[in-house]
Motif scaffolding. Sequence first.
Motif, PDB file in Angstrom:
ATOM      1  N   GLN A  89      56.642  96.889  97.920  1.00 25.96           N
ATOM      2  CA  GLN A  89      56.324  95.657  98.811  1.00 25.96           C
ATOM      3  C   GLN A  89      57.873  95.595  99.338  1.00 25.96           C
ATOM      4  OE1 GLN A  89      56.508  91.873  96.867  1.00 25.96           O
ATOM      5  NE2 GLN A  89      54.522  91.564  98.001  1.00 25.96           N
ATOM      6  N   VAL A  90      57.356  95.093 100.845  1.00 30.83           N
ATOM      7  CA  VAL A  90      58.895  94.952 101.493  1.00 30.83           C
ATOM      8  C   VAL A  90      58.745  93.350 102.059  1.00 30.83           C
ATOM      9  CG1 VAL A  90      60.064  95.374 103.454  1.00 30.83           C
ATOM     10  CG2 VAL A  90      58.839  97.420 102.503  1.00 30.83           C
ATOM     11  N   ASP A  91      59.602  92.772 101.714  1.00 31.54           N
ATOM     12  CA  ASP A  91      59.906  91.230 102.144  1.00 31.54           C
ATOM     13  C   ASP A  91      60.063  91.098 103.774  1.00 31.54           C
ATOM     14  OD1 ASP A  91      59.373  90.827  99.490  1.00 31.54           O
ATOM     15  OD2 ASP A  91      61.536  90.239  99.045  1.00 31.54           O
ATOM     16  N   ASP A  92      59.037  91.477 104.535  1.00 26.09           N
ATOM     17  CA  ASP A  92      59.137  91.461 105.971  1.00 26.09           C
ATOM     18  C   ASP A  92      57.893  91.354 106.539  1.00 26.09           C
ATOM     19  OD1 ASP A  92      60.666  91.252 108.209  1.00 26.09           O
ATOM     20  OD2 ASP A  92      61.890  93.212 107.655  1.00 26.09           O
TER      21      ASP A  92
ATOM     22  N   ALA B 250      49.735  94.457 105.787  1.00 28.13           N
ATOM     23  CA  ALA B 250      49.902  93.193 105.569  1.00 28.13           C
ATOM     24  C   ALA B 250      49.645  92.826 104.308  1.00 28.13           C
ATOM     25  CB  ALA B 250      49.362  92.131 106.508  1.00 28.13           C
ATOM     26  N   ASP B 251      50.728  92.037 103.433  1.00 28.02           N
ATOM     27  CA  ASP B 251      50.108  91.488 102.144  1.00 28.02           C
ATOM     28  C   ASP B 251      50.927  89.971 101.863  1.00 28.02           C
ATOM     29  OD1 ASP B 251      49.779  91.408  99.439  1.00 28.02           O
ATOM     30  OD2 ASP B 251      51.475  92.375  98.909  1.00 28.02           O
ATOM     31  N   GLY B 252      50.097  89.277 102.604  1.00 25.70           N
ATOM     32  CA  GLY B 252      50.403  87.687 102.838  1.00 25.70           C
ATOM     33  C   GLY B 252      51.425  87.696 103.742  1.00 25.70           C
ATOM     34  N   SER B 253      52.750  87.035 103.424  1.00 26.84           N
ATOM     35  CA  SER B 253      53.723  87.016 104.462  1.00 26.84           C
ATOM     36  C   SER B 253      54.653  88.415 104.182  1.00 26.84           C
ATOM     37  CB  SER B 253      54.755  85.993 104.067  1.00 26.84           C
ATOM     38  OG  SER B 253      55.045  85.920 102.729  1.00 26.84           O
ATOM     39  N   ASN B 254      54.392  88.997 103.162  1.00 25.67           N
ATOM     40  CA  ASN B 254      55.198  90.441 103.232  1.00 25.67           C
ATOM     41  C   ASN B 254      54.404  91.687 103.734  1.00 25.67           C
ATOM     42  OD1 ASN B 254      57.220  88.919 101.727  1.00 25.67           O
ATOM     43  ND2 ASN B 254      56.176  89.006  99.962  1.00 25.67           N
ATOM     44  N   THR B 255      54.763  92.689 103.261  1.00 24.76           N
ATOM     45  CA  THR B 255      54.227  94.178 103.751  1.00 24.76           C
ATOM     46  C   THR B 255      53.975  94.955 102.458  1.00 24.76           C
ATOM     47  OG1 THR B 255      54.831  93.838 105.925  1.00 24.76           O
ATOM     48  CG2 THR B 255      53.990  95.974 105.122  1.00 24.76           C
ATOM     49  N   ARG B 256      52.837  95.716 102.379  1.00 32.94           N
ATOM     50  CA  ARG B 256      52.717  96.596 101.266  1.00 32.94           C
ATOM     51  C   ARG B 256      52.502  97.953 101.948  1.00 32.94           C
ATOM     52  NH1 ARG B 256      49.624  96.897  96.296  1.00 32.94           N
ATOM     53  NH2 ARG B 256      48.939  99.018  95.764  1.00 32.94           N
ATOM     54  N   VAL B 257      53.344  98.929 101.376  1.00 32.22           N
ATOM     55  CA  VAL B 257      53.438 100.372 101.839  1.00 32.22           C
ATOM     56  C   VAL B 257      52.910 101.138 100.644  1.00 32.22           C
ATOM     57  CG1 VAL B 257      55.075 102.106 102.776  1.00 32.22           C
ATOM     58  CG2 VAL B 257      55.771  99.706 103.179  1.00 32.22           C
ATOM     59  N   SER B 258      51.889 101.949 101.247  1.00 33.79           N
ATOM     60  CA  SER B 258      51.306 102.879 100.114  1.00 33.79           C
ATOM     61  C   SER B 258      51.274 104.123 100.490  1.00 33.79           C
ATOM     62  CB  SER B 258      49.810 102.372  99.865  1.00 33.79           C
ATOM     63  OG  SER B 258      49.339 101.065  99.551  1.00 33.79           O
TER      64      SER B 258
END
Length: 378
Positions: free
Chosen positions: A271-274, A343-351
């Motif tokens: 998860q990236v806070d961006d 997108a993961d809400g206000s953050n971003t998911r990298v799989s």
Amino acid sequence: MTQPTATKPVRTALVGLTLAQALALGGCSALSDLTSGDRIDYRSGAAKTNPLEVPPDLTPLAKDSRYLPQAGAISANALQQGAGKPSSPGQSVALNQSGDVRIERSGNQRWLVSNRTPEQLWPLVKQFWLDRGFTLGTETPEAGVMETDWAENRAKLPNDLIRNTLGRLIDSLYSTGERDKFRVRLERTKSGTEIYLSHKGLEEVLTGDRVRDGSTAWAQRAPDANLEAEMLTRLMISLGVREEAARTAVAATAPTAAKARVLAGDAAALQVDDTIERAWRRVGLALDRGGFTVEDRDRAQGTYFVRFVDAKEVAKDDGFFARLFSSKDAVNPLSRYRIVVTADGSNTRVSVQNSQGQPDNSANAQKIVALLVEELKL
């Protein structure tokens, strides 16, 4: 940027030369050939660097003859005369304002932002590398990617007595034991272009008994963030920003609060806070810096198609290179992955997915996540 001190001695054949012979051969004029103290000098070593055996995860993309330079020269006067005309792909455009280029930073990553289009910037960025003694191994305008060949920073060589005396006469006998390669990626935005620059490094390491055979091989070394920052500064200057302003801007890019962390689950992910827009660009730069080979990308689907080979596993397997390069099109299918940014809400998911697009939780997939977290965590 701290200048490395690692050096390699002059070859044994030079031991027999006396100081008197050196003075006779080199003369006082050799002293004028020394560098002016610049910490970066790839010009003098460009023609002397031997071809390197490219590691598997740094395999260059095939060259395309459609993008070879066209004949003819471009003058500064011609650029000024055409500055007001509509730009076409491949046309150089003169800078019309000092504030056209600025630098931004998120975590430990920096990039340039310009109001100009990728088509306008491409020839200027290409000329930047050529002017500094590099040759380009990859030019893909439609993907906005160019990459230099491996080169040696001759400014790292020691200014000892023999080299100072003989100058260029024996300069080719010196080596820093390091090679550098740079990749630039131009991303089109709604208001212009973002320019991402990444560094890859190799170092010569001993593989056998020094006394018996002295065999060496090229191994990867960590990307140099300071060298990237210096090259970004010089690129800003070449695009028209005053040197003092460029260096001040780069120095002022303090780290932000962006973070990244490994996500627990049945598939390798982080998860990236961006925001997803910013995370997409940052992941692309992290892949460039991490030694991955990005074969393709689909922005609409948020997917990077990459190849990854664990360097430690390669070192354990002497037959790896023979199998990997056994034919022109032979590529180990187990090294292909998809990096999916969502997108993961206000953050971003990298799989991480395998080559068929299925969630992957293998040891290699976990290593990929760990490498990306290391690049994106600050």
